[in-house]
Design a protein around this motif. Structure first.
Motif, PDB file in Angstrom:
ATOM      1  N   ASP A  55       0.829  -1.561  -0.038  1.00 17.70           N
ATOM      2  CA  ASP A  55      -0.162  -0.180  -0.190  1.00 17.70           C
ATOM      3  C   ASP A  55       0.566   1.264  -0.014  1.00 17.70           C
ATOM      4  O   ASP A  55       0.438   2.235  -0.070  1.00 17.70           O
ATOM      5  CB  ASP A  55      -1.169   0.060   0.877  1.00 17.70           C
ATOM      6  N   ARG A  56       2.380   0.909  -0.409  1.00 16.35           N
ATOM      7  CA  ARG A  56       2.925   2.292  -0.735  1.00 16.35           C
ATOM      8  C   ARG A  56       2.663   3.205   1.242  1.00 16.35           C
ATOM      9  O   ARG A  56       3.086   4.279   1.090  1.00 16.35           O
ATOM     10  CB  ARG A  56       2.981   3.244  -1.477  1.00 16.35           C
ATOM     11  N   GLY A  57       2.804   2.773   2.393  1.00 21.50           N
ATOM     12  CA  GLY A  57       2.533   3.734   3.401  1.00 21.50           C
ATOM     13  C   GLY A  57       1.736   3.995   3.134  1.00 21.50           C
ATOM     14  O   GLY A  57       1.510   4.993   4.007  1.00 21.50           O
ATOM     15  N   ASN A  58       0.864   4.275   2.302  1.00 17.10           N
ATOM     16  CA  ASN A  58      -0.944   4.964   2.600  1.00 17.10           C
ATOM     17  C   ASN A  58      -1.363   4.881   4.090  1.00 17.10           C
ATOM     18  O   ASN A  58      -1.837   3.551   4.241  1.00 17.10           O
ATOM     19  CB  ASN A  58      -1.834   4.340   1.400  1.00 17.10           C
ATOM     20  N   LYS A  59      -2.025   5.839   4.754  1.00 13.59           N
ATOM     21  CA  LYS A  59      -2.657   5.687   5.560  1.00 13.59           C
ATOM     22  C   LYS A  59      -3.842   6.728   5.440  1.00 13.59           C
ATOM     23  O   LYS A  59      -3.925   7.958   6.248  1.00 13.59           O
ATOM     24  CB  LYS A  59      -2.140   6.005   6.510  1.00 13.59           C
ATOM     25  N   ASP A  60      -4.381   6.878   4.502  1.00  9.57           N
ATOM     26  CA  ASP A  60      -5.895   7.837   4.291  1.00  9.57           C
ATOM     27  C   ASP A  60      -7.039   7.123   4.605  1.00  9.57           C
ATOM     28  O   ASP A  60      -7.522   6.224   4.297  1.00  9.57           O
ATOM     29  CB  ASP A  60      -5.711   7.655   2.563  1.00  9.57           C
ATOM     30  N   ARG A  61      -7.311   7.969   5.878  1.00 10.96           N
ATOM     31  CA  ARG A  61      -8.214   7.012   6.045  1.00 10.96           C
ATOM     32  C   ARG A  61      -9.681   7.700   6.093  1.00 10.96           C
ATOM     33  O   ARG A  61     -10.607   6.687   5.642  1.00 10.96           O
ATOM     34  CB  ARG A  61      -8.932   7.030   8.381  1.00 10.96           C
ATOM     35  N   THR A  62     -10.047   8.251   5.245  1.00 15.91           N
ATOM     36  CA  THR A  62     -10.945   8.892   3.794  1.00 15.91           C
ATOM     37  C   THR A  62     -11.195   7.938   3.147  1.00 15.91           C
ATOM     38  O   THR A  62     -12.465   7.677   2.719  1.00 15.91           O
ATOM     39  CB  THR A  62     -11.302  10.096   3.692  1.00 15.91           C
ATOM     40  N   ILE A  63     -10.003   7.227   2.743  1.00 15.07           N
ATOM     41  CA  ILE A  63     -10.672   6.116   1.402  1.00 15.07           C
ATOM     42  C   ILE A  63     -10.562   4.562   2.384  1.00 15.07           C
ATOM     43  O   ILE A  63     -11.200   3.129   1.869  1.00 15.07           O
ATOM     44  CB  ILE A  63     -10.232   5.399   0.608  1.00 15.07           C
ATOM     45  N   THR A  64      -9.079   4.186   3.259  1.00 18.80           N
ATOM     46  CA  THR A  64      -9.372   3.225   3.593  1.00 18.80           C
ATOM     47  C   THR A  64      -9.389   2.670   4.762  1.00 18.80           C
ATOM     48  O   THR A  64      -8.952   3.242   6.188  1.00 18.80           O
ATOM     49  CB  THR A  64      -7.952   2.523   3.221  1.00 18.80           C
ATOM     50  N   ASN A  65     -10.029   1.394   5.549  1.00 16.61           N
ATOM     51  CA  ASN A  65     -10.420   0.645   6.675  1.00 16.61           C
ATOM     52  C   ASN A  65      -9.151  -0.010   7.464  1.00 16.61           C
ATOM     53  O   ASN A  65      -9.772  -1.448   6.610  1.00 16.61           O
ATOM     54  CB  ASN A  65     -11.443   0.600   6.680  1.00 16.61           C
ATOM     55  N   GLY A  86      -9.269  -1.627   9.604  1.00 18.48           N
ATOM     56  CA  GLY A  86      -9.878  -2.861  10.972  1.00 18.48           C
ATOM     57  C   GLY A  86      -9.784  -3.998  10.514  1.00 18.48           C
ATOM     58  O   GLY A  86     -10.327  -4.644  11.138  1.00 18.48           O
ATOM     59  N   GLY A  87      -9.814  -4.324   9.317  1.00 20.98           N
ATOM     60  CA  GLY A  87      -9.978  -5.693   8.743  1.00 20.98           C
ATOM     61  C   GLY A  87      -8.607  -6.578   8.961  1.00 20.98           C
ATOM     62  O   GLY A  87      -8.097  -6.801  10.157  1.00 20.98           O
TER      63      GLY A  87
END
Ligand SMILES: Nc1ncnc2c1ncn2[C@@H]1O[C@H](COP(=O)(O)OP(=O)(O)O)[C@@H](O)[C@H]1O
Ligand SMILES: [Mg+2]
Lengths: 432, 336, 276
Positions: free
Chosen positions: C9-19, C21-22
């Motif tokens: 995920d290339r270090g992405n931590k954009d919470r407006t598009i990804t959750n 908690g999986g």
């Protein structure tokens, strides 16, 4: 570059050359020019996504800001409009910025409590109405000046290539604002922020006639290259065209496109060189270290938030630059032409298909996807002719199918993206 | 009297339209939030799913109309709606089977699924334009008004009229029914609870014997229903145009995020918050103020805070403010 | 960069598009496998000579064997990072084995998914994230019984009898409870399938000593009803005291295996693992 990468570029070149032979060299060069611009946009997005994992879905906004940069730099100033309301508009804008800066100051200085939001609200509402009181009459005055031809402030009358830098700077400024707010609490909210700001930028460009004529569009932007009509009147050029056995009209259009291609290619190469150098430098290594293991990088005292902001601004500036170049190439600025599918998501397709994290991949993706974007329509039309050839002429289904060919390109882009994601998830030229 | 007139004008131009719009946004945001909670990504194809469902419903509506079927005084589209939902559900299940399932098996990161949904967005967008064309379609028939402005004036003797369009009434009633059903399903049925459990803690749900594929399939079906209903209601109330539906993505995401992603209650609150601010900030208050203020103080301009073209700016500003001060949204979503 | 491009995920931590908690498991046994009947002897549940690790990573378990007899308590102890949790996950199929087998009640279940093992009467309480925090206590229990189609009210009542405090809190979201109460919910959820074997990974982690004693008592109570218990414990001494059998793991391999009493008496074990 490996042999495989090189052969991919050769294939794309062959596709474009095929266009030249089968359709016309004019179309082929048009694809090359927009391919170069697309490649630069893809480079910008690749910096953000590929090297930092930042999800920017507001590319359209930065591209449009770049276009605005070209307009306000290169168009001749409209003196009467400046006289009518120029300073007043500027002071209104300063007032607006002052209000917001003041609000931020108030928030920081005042102590927590019910008083703070109350004071802030009063301050903001008062500021807003004051701003509108100064702003509205000025805008009316400016827009009243020969609205059919101008009705806006015009530009600074400087060389248009300077406007490319201004376009990049405008985009960078916007990126700074967005990045400051949306990057790096515990998580980002960049995606929704960029999606929103892009729509707002387009809304501003459509509505603020005093700035860039809104939906009345700005046409006739100055060029960095000669005009076709001038070439056709130059004896020297005519002689050379004759020598090559070319029709002077065709020769002049080809020449102009070649000039653009030359300038764009130089800029693209410079950008590739710069970003490759940057990546190999300690700065680039740190960027990648952050991307691959943010926790470890943070533990080593790297300021992740600041790095992310940097690269977000840089990538957006590159998109702005590309946008300014595109507006110059078009010779006109048409706010309503900016559509997210074309200017945001298509660029994403370029990056993903080309290979996230690889500059050459982004460039390849830019050319290849742009080629398909242009050529899917004639190909689709041909395909539909074949499919419908058995149907009776004039049957509603046949007419519908033939009329709908234009929408095949969106479908095709989706299919290409899904196929690449599934079967070659690192893209055509993977990150080393 | 003037005060009543002012209130009626406000209700007519702000409160009622915003309520209808808010209900439509809420239904759209519910779909986004469910996918975020269960499949764990933001579905960029949601606006186009709404467009697809609406398109299918329109096609059925035309077919019914051509056969002379009608629900008069209600719009024929209501009869077509179930068919639209079924076809959309089949489409989403098919997409899941062909596209998304592979990535689940790969344990793909959510952001990869976001990009995948971009591809689906392109395809659906192209498909809808290919089938029905990019132009605007109006498909509302039946009685136009529940109360027309003229009737209202006659009944009340007020200067200002209050019109409630049938489509607005249908929107609000349908939304209430759908939301009630959804909450009952999530709160009280075994399947609904298993969806919440899966959203809360996927690994533990597996350890409890909950079948993830079944949860995902049911989610898609519910999302198909929500998206189609939201799209049809929006289309009846305003009109159907593929590009407009694509653009609804921003206010819908804004609503879901403001409310707290993953929280159904939040999606509803967010939908209404966004709708009311959009409508009230872009409404010209000249008329309302005209009733309230003394004669000599009547405003000259339109008294419009922002031009309607800036309505996206409103959703956006609200979104930023909420996120700055409450990063998890109004109702703490799954994002904390 | 991870080996699997779909997991990059290339270090992405954009919470407006990804959750985020999986699922956290990466290598669970895939569906499609079957159980095979083997001979009827041997322990009720055994992970026999298990070798394996996470994803494509190095082996964490090296020929590790753990087992429990019907109605008995088996305890796994060992230093942090020894692979105790990993061994439990391997027994439950949340980790695909590279060598060895898992047998339950005379059947080879190595190729069954975790869900299929639940259906065969195994229940597991993981070390972390072992309750549905947003759901009420009662809903947690209902979810535990998800596979059951019969009336579950009697089992719920049994759980409430075992953990009376849960009855008072049954309408409260489980996430709002105290640490000890959360563990009770977790154990209660696992008991809802009326399992033949209950696997507990550090059920007393992070609870006060009084609550810990209480929990141990409850676990013994559960074992008395005929349910086999396989348990990982930090508090080795206390756990071995109630254990019929003990396994000491070191670096993914069996270091000592004996009855609980014998391990407590073994001077080597005492010195190295029980602090003298
Ligand atoms: N999900 C995972 N992925 C990769 N390695 C893991 C994972 N979980 C644990 N490990 C590693 O496996 C080893 C054993 O861990 P664990 O079984 O949790 O130990 P214990 O429970 O005995 O403290 C440790 O080295 C740990 O780093
Ligand atoms: Mg452990």
């Amino acid at each position: 570059m490996t042999r495989r990468d090189a052969s991919l570029f050769v294939i794309v070149a062959a596709l474009i050359a095929g266009t030249g032979v089968l359709q016309s060299w004019n179309s082929a060069l048009a694809i090359v020019n927009m391919g170069l611009i697309s490649a630069i946009m893809a480079l910008g997005v690749n910096m953000q996504w590929g090297y930092a994992g930042l999800f920017n879905i507001g590319v359209m906004g930065f591209v449009a800001l770049g276009g605005l940069g070209a307009v306000i730099t290169a168009m001749p100033p409209v003196e009467p409009a400046w006289a009518a309301g120029g300073p007043r508009v500027l002071s209104a804008l300063a007032l607006g910025v002052g209000t917001i800066a003041g609000a931020v100051m108030l928030w920081r200085r005042m102590r927590k409590g019910p008083l703070r939001p109350a004071v802030l609200t009063v301050w903001l509402v008062a500021g807003f109405f004051l701003y509108r009181a100064v702003f509205d009459p000025a805008v009316q005055a400016i827009e009243a000046i020969d609205p059919a031809a101008t009705g806006y402030l015009g530009g600074l009358g400087l060389p248009v290539m300077l406007g490319w830098a201004v376009g990049g700077l405008l985009a960078a400024g916007a990126a700074w604002l967005i990045g400051k707010t949306a990057l790096g609490l515990r998580a980002d909210y960049l995606a929704i922020a960029t999606l929103g700001i892009a729509e707002i930028i387009i809304a501003i460009l459509k509505n603020e006639d005093w700035l860039s004529r809104g939906v009345k569009n700005v046409i006739g932007l100055p060029r960095p290259v000669p005009y076709e009509v001038d070439l056709q009147e130059s004896a020297e050029f005519l002689a050379q065209a004759e020598q090559l056995g070319l029709d002077p009209v065709i020769a002049s259009t080809l020449f102009v496109k070649l000039c653009y291609a030359g300038i764009f290619a130089v800029i693209l190469l410079a950008l590739i060189w710069l970003s490759e150098t940057a990546l190999k430098s300690p700065w680039g290594r740190m960027m990648r270290a952050i991307r691959d293991n943010e926790t470890a990088a943070e533990a080593m005292g790297k300021n992740v938030k600041a790095r992310h902001l940097q690269i977000f601004i840089l990538g957006s500036a590159v998109c702005g630059l590309a946008g300014a170049m595109m507006t110059t190439l078009d010779g006109q600025f048409i706010p309503s032409a900016y559509q997210p599918l074309r200017f945001t998501f298509l660029v994403w397709v370029m990056v993903i298909v080309g290979g996230s994290g690889n500059n050459l991949g982004a460039v390849l993706g830019g050319f290849l996807i742009w080629f398909f974007w242009v050529q899917v329509e004639p190909l689709g039309a041909f395909l539909m002719e074949v499919v419908t050839s058995g149907m009776t002429d004039g049957s509603p289904l046949k007419t519908h199918l033939l009329d709908s060919v234009a929408h095949m390109r969106l479908l095709t882009m989706g299919v290409i993206l899904l196929l690449v994601l599934r079967f070659s998830p690192r893209g055509l030229i993977p990150e080393r | 009297m003037d005060f009543l007139n002012a209130f009626v004008a406000l209700a007519n131009f702000v409160l009622i339209p915003a309520t209808a719009y808010g209900a439509q946004l809420a239904l759209g945001a519910l779909g986004v939030t469910l996918i975020y909670g269960i499949l764990r990504f933001s579905n960029f194809a949601h606006g186009d799913t709404m467009a697809f469902g609406t398109m299918v419903t329109i096609l059925f509506t035309w077919w019914f109309q051509s056969m002379g079927l009608s629900l008069d005084p209600l719009p024929t589209a209501l009869a077509a709606l179930p068919f639209g939902i079924v076809v959309t559900a089949l489409l989403l299940l098919g997409t899941d089977r062909i596209v998304y399932r592979f990535y689940r098996e790969q344990k793909a990161k959510p952001v990869i699924l976001v990009i995948v949904s971009m591809g689906v967005m392109f395809i659906l967008n192209g498909l809808v334009r290919f089938i029905i064309g990019p132009d605007e379609q109006r498909f509302a028939d039946g009685e136009r008004f529940l109360i027309s402005a003229r009737d209202f004036k006659e009944i009340t003797g007020l200067e200002e009229g209050l019109a409630i369009r049938t489509t607005q009434g249908i929107t609000i009633i349908t939304a209430v029914i759908v939301v009630a059903l959804l909450f009952w399903f999530l709160k009280s049925t075994r399947t609904g609870k298993s969806m919440r459990a899966f959203s809360d803690n996927e690994d533990l749900a597996l350890l409890s014997g909950i079948n993830p594929e079944r949860v995902v399939a049911i989610t898609w079906v519910i999302v198909a229903a929500l998206a189609t209903i939201a799209g049809v209601l929006y289309g009846l109330d305003k009109s159907f145009k593929p590009f407009t539906y694509f653009q609804l993505l921003l206010p819908i995401f804004a609503a879901a995020i403001v409310g707290g992603l993953g929280s159904p209650l939040g999606a509803i609150a967010g939908g209404f918050l966004i709708a009311f601010s959009e409508v009230s900030v872009t409404y010209a208050y000249k008329k309302v103020l005209g009733y309230l203020l003394p004669e000599n103080m009547e405003p000259e301009g339109l008294v419009q805070l922002l031009s309607t073209d800036y309505k996206f700016a409103v959703s956006f500003v609200i979104l930023i403010i909420v996120l700055l001060f409450r990063p998890t949204g109004l109702f703490r979503g799954k994002t904390a | 960069m991870s080996g699997n491009p779909y997991q990059d995920d290339r270090g992405n931590k954009d919470r407006t598009i990804t959750n985020t908690g999986g699922s956290e498991w990466t290598g669970a046994v895939r569906s499609g496998g079957r159980a095979e009947r083997v001979n009827g002897d041997g322990p009720f549940l055994i992970g026999d000579g298990m070798t394996g690790g996470y994803g494509t990573g190095a082996n964490i378990l090296q020929d590790c064997t753990i087992s429990v007899e019907r109605g008995e308590i088996a305890v796994i102890v060992g230093p942090n990072g020894a692979g105790k949790s990993t061994a439990m996950k391997a027994v439950f199929g949340m980790l695909t084995l590279r060598g060895g087998a898992v047998r339950l009640n005379g059947e080879d279940i190595t190729r069954l998914t975790p869900q299929a093992r639940v259906a065969r009467g195994m229940a597991f309480v993981p070390q972390t994230n072992n309750i549905f925090t947003s759901m009420t206590v009662e809903e947690n229990l209902e979810m535990g019984a998800f596979l059951r189609r019969d009336d579950i009210s009697a089992t719920i009542a049994e759980v409430y009898d075992l953990f009376p405090v849960l009855r008072d809190k049954r309408r409260q979201p489980a996430g709002e409870l105290s640490g000890g109460q959360r563990q009770q919910v977790a154990v209660g959820r696992a008991l809802m399938t009326r399992p033949g074997v209950l696997m507990l990974d550090e059920p007393t982690a992070g609870v006060s000593p009084i609550v810990m004693d209480e929990l141990f008592d409850r676990i013994i109570e559960v074992a008395r009803t005929g349910i086999s218990i396989l348990m990982v414990e930090q508090n080795a001494r206390q756990a071995l005291e109630i254990a019929d059998k003990g396994f000491v793991l070191v670096q993914g391999a069996n270091a000592y295996t004996d009855t609980g009493k014998a391990l407590l008496a073994d001077p080597d074990v005492r010195r190295t693992f029980l602090g003298g």
